[in-house]
Write a protein that holds these residues in place. Structure first.
Motif, short mmCIF file in Angstrom:
data_model
loop_
_atom_site.label_atom_id
_atom_site.label_comp_id
_atom_site.label_asym_id
_atom_site.label_seq_id
_atom_site.Cartn_x
_atom_site.Cartn_y
_atom_site.Cartn_z
N GLU A 1 0.84 -1.20 0.00
CA GLU A 1 0.00 0.00 0.00
C GLU A 1 0.88 1.25 0.00
OE1 GLU A 1 -2.39 -0.47 3.46
OE2 GLU A 1 -3.87 -1.77 2.50
N VAL A 2 1.91 1.23 0.85
CA VAL A 2 2.83 2.38 0.93
C VAL A 2 3.55 2.58 -0.39
CG1 VAL A 2 4.95 3.21 2.01
CG2 VAL A 2 3.16 2.18 3.43
N ARG A 3 4.07 1.50 -0.96
CA ARG A 3 4.80 1.62 -2.23
C ARG A 3 3.92 2.20 -3.34
NH1 ARG A 3 4.67 -1.46 -6.53
NH2 ARG A 3 3.65 -3.20 -5.42
N LYS A 4 2.71 1.71 -3.45
CA LYS A 4 1.82 2.21 -4.51
C LYS A 4 1.47 3.68 -4.31
CE LYS A 4 -0.13 -2.37 -5.34
NZ LYS A 4 -1.29 -3.27 -5.13
N LYS A 5 1.27 4.05 -3.05
CA LYS A 5 0.95 5.45 -2.74
C LYS A 5 2.09 6.38 -3.10
CE LYS A 5 -0.09 8.47 1.19
NZ LYS A 5 -0.33 8.52 2.66
N TYR A 6 3.30 5.99 -2.70
CA TYR A 6 4.45 6.87 -2.95
C TYR A 6 4.90 6.83 -4.40
CZ TYR A 6 5.06 8.36 1.84
OH TYR A 6 4.88 8.97 3.07
N THR A 7 4.68 5.72 -5.08
CA THR A 7 5.05 5.64 -6.49
C THR A 7 4.24 6.62 -7.32
OG1 THR A 7 5.70 3.31 -6.29
CG2 THR A 7 5.19 4.11 -8.49
N LYS A 8 2.98 6.82 -6.95
CA LYS A 8 2.13 7.78 -7.66
C LYS A 8 2.67 9.19 -7.54
CE LYS A 8 -2.19 5.16 -7.35
NZ LYS A 8 -3.56 5.13 -6.79
N LYS A 9 3.34 9.49 -6.41
CA LYS A 9 3.85 10.84 -6.18
C LYS A 9 5.19 11.08 -6.85
CE LYS A 9 1.72 11.24 -1.58
NZ LYS A 9 2.02 11.45 -0.14
#
Length: 228
Positions: free
Chosen positions: A219-227
């Protein structure tokens, strides 16, 4: 949570192998002499081809498996993936995640091998030795060794043998799925590790500490990858 042992991480492949051999002498297999209260699970995630690693640590209550705390860390790493040396790539970011914990776990579950490793010192042993805590390797596949048989019934275990030593158990946690590999990380016996894994498994193939850490870190990786 503060480490009890520190060492350099900017090592060559040969230096890393030598360090594993030296630190493997510290690993102890001993019975648990206490009832645990808090169990931590750690896992890593990254985008394919990226050297930016995401680590998550989730702490659960031993009695009811409720989440007590969860933290994450993000770190760019320079040590490339080399089979058998995974801990030198992943442990630094795990240490950063652990440094954020306000609660201190009694036992650490690691998504990886303990002594079921070519030099008897996988990432679960590495983390256990660094924090001088009981640790358990919970892996999805065999790295080294040959099992006596393939366990198919729930909670059935099969010894995993490597170089004349039982280095872990193949353990059936879900009759619909392949068994997992449970191995000693540090300061626990294999039989005690199996009992703790049973306690911390709740209807899925993977025990809750590492299963929930896996969900959270992705969840963290996907969230930060978008940014990015």
């Amino acid at each position: 949570m503060e480490p009890k042992l520190n060492h350099r991480w900017d090592l060559t492949e040969e230096e890393a192998k030598k360090l594993q051999q030296e630190l493997s002498k510290i690993v102890r297999e001993q019975k648990l002499d206490f009832t645990p209260r808090l169990i931590a699970g750690v896992d890593i995630s990254y985008n394919i081809g990226s050297d930016v690693l995401f680590a998550a640590a989730v702490v659960l209550n031993y009695e009811d498996l409720s989440i007590v705390e969860k933290v994450f860390a993000i770190k760019e790493v320079k040590f490339k993936y080399i089979p058998g040396l995974l801990s030198f790539r992943e442990t630094p970011v795990i240490l950063e995640a652990f440094s954020k914990l306000k609660t201190e776990p009694d036992i650490i579950f690691v998504d990886g091998q303990g002594i079921a490793h070519p030099r008897f010192f996988g990432i679960a042993s590495h983390i256990g030795v660094i924090y001088d805590k009981p640790s358990i390797g919970v892996a999805k596949s065999i790295l080294v060794g040959t099992p006596d048989f393939l366990p198919r019934r729930k909670w059935e275990t099969a010894p995993l043998r490597f170089k004349g030593k039982v280095v872990g158990y193949l353990m059936c946690t879900d009759e619909r799925a392949q068994p997992i590999v449970v191995s000693v990380g540090h300061k626990i016996t294999l039989d005690d590790a199996v009992e703790v894994v049973k306690k911390m498994t709740a209807g899925f193939r993977i025990p809750e500490p590492t299963r929930l850490a896996h969900i959270f870190v992705n969840e963290v990786r996907k969230k930060y990858t978008k940014k990015m």
